[in-house]
Design an enzyme around this catalytic site. Structure first.
Site, PDB file in Angstrom:
ATOM      1  N   TYR A  77      -2.829  -0.502   9.858  1.00 34.58           N
ATOM      2  CA  TYR A  77      -2.717  -0.977   8.477  1.00 34.58           C
ATOM      3  C   TYR A  77      -1.338  -0.652   7.898  1.00 34.58           C
ATOM      4  O   TYR A  77      -0.706  -1.493   7.255  1.00 34.58           O
ATOM      5  CB  TYR A  77      -3.819  -0.337   7.624  1.00 34.58           C
ATOM      6  CG  TYR A  77      -3.934  -0.919   6.231  1.00 34.58           C
ATOM      7  CD1 TYR A  77      -4.534  -2.153   6.029  1.00 34.58           C
ATOM      8  CD2 TYR A  77      -3.466  -0.227   5.120  1.00 34.58           C
ATOM      9  CE1 TYR A  77      -4.666  -2.691   4.758  1.00 34.58           C
ATOM     10  CE2 TYR A  77      -3.592  -0.752   3.842  1.00 34.58           C
ATOM     11  CZ  TYR A  77      -4.186  -1.978   3.665  1.00 34.58           C
ATOM     12  OH  TYR A  77      -4.302  -2.514   2.404  1.00 34.58           O
TER      13      TYR A  77
ATOM     14  N   SER B  93       0.854  -1.178   0.000  1.00 35.07           N
ATOM     15  CA  SER B  93       0.000   0.000   0.000  1.00 35.07           C
ATOM     16  C   SER B  93       0.891   1.231   0.000  1.00 35.07           C
ATOM     17  O   SER B  93       2.069   1.153   0.383  1.00 35.07           O
ATOM     18  CB  SER B  93      -0.883   0.007   1.260  1.00 35.07           C
ATOM     19  OG  SER B  93      -1.531   1.249   1.436  1.00 35.07           O
TER      20      SER B  93
END
Length: 245
Positions: A166, A153
């Site tokens: 995350y 990500s």
């Protein structure tokens, strides 16, 4: 968008396992790989979603997939060992492993995250990825050339406020990818990461409820980088952090 055009027979005679294959990006990867000739192994928690994807693949005339309902959030060591043994009875090799499945929480300050929330994200996004790669390595070693893809990500490369759990999981994913790539650099197995970017998925909609969903590309539109890494054109590409768009 990553620029690559896959030839129709790119993945013929290849067997590829995709996690999180019941929906979103994982489903798109599975359908794209099947279309290019691969035998796909669909792994996710919800059997009904996997069956729907499998039905779609079969109806389009592609090779019949293998379905594996498997909960990455609760699996223990013995479950991964059993999974590897089961697959060894069904296939001779794995040419690709796409560690796609990930979970996220609502965006919030790290002080508002519970330890349980943090641990659950690490369990699915990092620990499960490690365990699958470890126990499926013998099958990957049976392939003439094999590709492992780790899902990253933008916040796994530069952290941002409200993303602590995350982002931590994706920084860990990048580190795991690099270590595995370095350990396997003298072998026929390559290991790389892909940052999908903002994509029209259920997880993205949950995290960004205020976002206009149509502003983001569909999962099918970000497939070129995955297909490149899963096919033989990417032999020699190892330890790289790539972007889908």
């Amino acid at each position: 968008m990553y620029s690559y055009t896959a030839r129709p027979s790119l993945l013929e005679n290849r067997t590829i396992l995709i996690t999180g294959a019941g929906q979103g990006i994982g489903k798109a990867i599975a359908l794209s790989c099947a279309e290019l000739g691969a035998k796909v192994i669909l792994l996710a928690r919800t059997a009904s979603k996997l069956e729907a994807v499998s039905k779609q693949i079969i109806e389009q005339g592609y090779l019949s997939p293998i379905i594996i309902p498997f909960d990455l959030a609760t699996a223990k060591d013995k479950d991964y060992i059993q999974l590897a043994e089961q697959l060894s009875e069904q296939v001779n090799q794995l040419d690709g492993l796409v560690n796609n499945a990930s979970i996220a929480t609502d965006l919030k300050p790290f002080t508002e995250l519970s330890i349980e929330e943090f641990q659950q994200i690490m369990e699915v996004n990092v620990n499960a990825t490690f365990a699958l790669t470890k126990y499926l390595l013998p099958l990957l070693q049976q392939a003439a050339d094999a590709s492992i893809i780790f899902t990253s990500s933008s916040v796994g490369r530069k952290g941002r406020a409200l993303w602590s759990a995350y982002a931590s999981s994706k920084f860990a994913t990048e580190g795991l990818m690099q270590c595995i790539a370095d350990e396997l650099k003298e072998t026929s197995i390559r290991s790389n990461s892909v940052n999908p970017g903002a994509t029209r998925t259920a997880m993205r909609a949950h995290v960004y409820p205020q976002e206009t969903v149509t502003d983001n590309p569909l999962p099918e539109q970000i497939m070129p980088v995955y297909l490149y890494l899963l096919g033989p054109d990417s032999i020699g590409i190892n330890g790289q952090a790539l972007n889908a768009q």
